[in-house]
Design an enzyme around this catalytic site. Sequence first.
Site, PDB file in Angstrom:
ATOM      1  N   LYS A  56       0.839  -1.207   0.000  1.00 55.49           N
ATOM      2  CA  LYS A  56       0.000   0.000   0.000  1.00 55.49           C
ATOM      3  C   LYS A  56       0.871   1.254   0.000  1.00 55.49           C
ATOM      4  O   LYS A  56       0.592   2.210  -0.719  1.00 55.49           O
ATOM      5  CB  LYS A  56      -0.941   0.006   1.206  1.00 55.49           C
ATOM      6  N   SER A  75      -0.853   1.095   5.724  1.00 50.56           N
ATOM      7  CA  SER A  75      -1.157   0.297   6.898  1.00 50.56           C
ATOM      8  C   SER A  75      -2.200  -0.752   6.550  1.00 50.56           C
ATOM      9  O   SER A  75      -3.023  -0.548   5.661  1.00 50.56           O
ATOM     10  CB  SER A  75      -1.680   1.206   8.021  1.00 50.56           C
ATOM     11  N   ASP A  76      -2.153  -1.864   7.260  1.00 49.86           N
ATOM     12  CA  ASP A  76      -3.170  -2.888   7.092  1.00 49.86           C
ATOM     13  C   ASP A  76      -3.406  -3.564   8.435  1.00 49.86           C
ATOM     14  O   ASP A  76      -2.476  -3.709   9.231  1.00 49.86           O
ATOM     15  CB  ASP A  76      -2.762  -3.930   6.050  1.00 49.86           C
ATOM     16  N   THR A  77      -4.654  -3.935   8.668  1.00 53.71           N
ATOM     17  CA  THR A  77      -5.049  -4.579   9.914  1.00 53.71           C
ATOM     18  C   THR A  77      -5.770  -5.879   9.603  1.00 53.71           C
ATOM     19  O   THR A  77      -6.627  -5.917   8.718  1.00 53.71           O
ATOM     20  CB  THR A  77      -5.989  -3.656  10.725  1.00 53.71           C
TER      21      THR A  77
END
Length: 194
Positions: A56, A75-77
Amino acid sequence: MNLVLASTSPRRKELLTHIGLGRAEFRFTQVAPDIDETPKAGELPRDYVQRLAAEKALAGLALCSGMSQPAVLGSDTIVVLENEILGKPVDEADAKRVLRALSGKAHTVMTAVALAKADQTSVRLVETLVRFCVLSDADIDAYVASQEPMDKAGSYGIQGLGGCFVESIEGSYSCVVGLPLVETRELLSEAGIR
């Protein structure tokens, strides 16, 4: 250095704003990178979430080609229960299935944050253990009807109505919301962004 958030998430935008501690000179823009979020065969959850955050950030960097000295945060969750990645629900039935699976159990929320600049990409991973209380079918139905879980990994938002289901957390609250503040501040500080 021009800070860019590679996300349109209102939660990430709000959290990144907090890092500026109200200073008018702390500014950033947003871009919406488009990446393939399909897990690779055999990819571990930790590796998957870190790869997505980096991709990303790099895709966001590519969108900033005309900008002077961009530094792009991606960011990734993900939510992980018994080594299974629970992403965003595809529909209401899926959200209900996920919430039933989380009911009365502990799960791990992993958020990776990446900072990409022209010459390097740095990634941090944060993990938080979240324990849910036992949920009734009525709780699940009412929560899903609110539509809150529909755009969230693991089908809940700790900062909203879903916080009613959280018995305890061990670790970073901001990780669960979607942008770990301490680690993000460290990345920005290392890049000379304050």
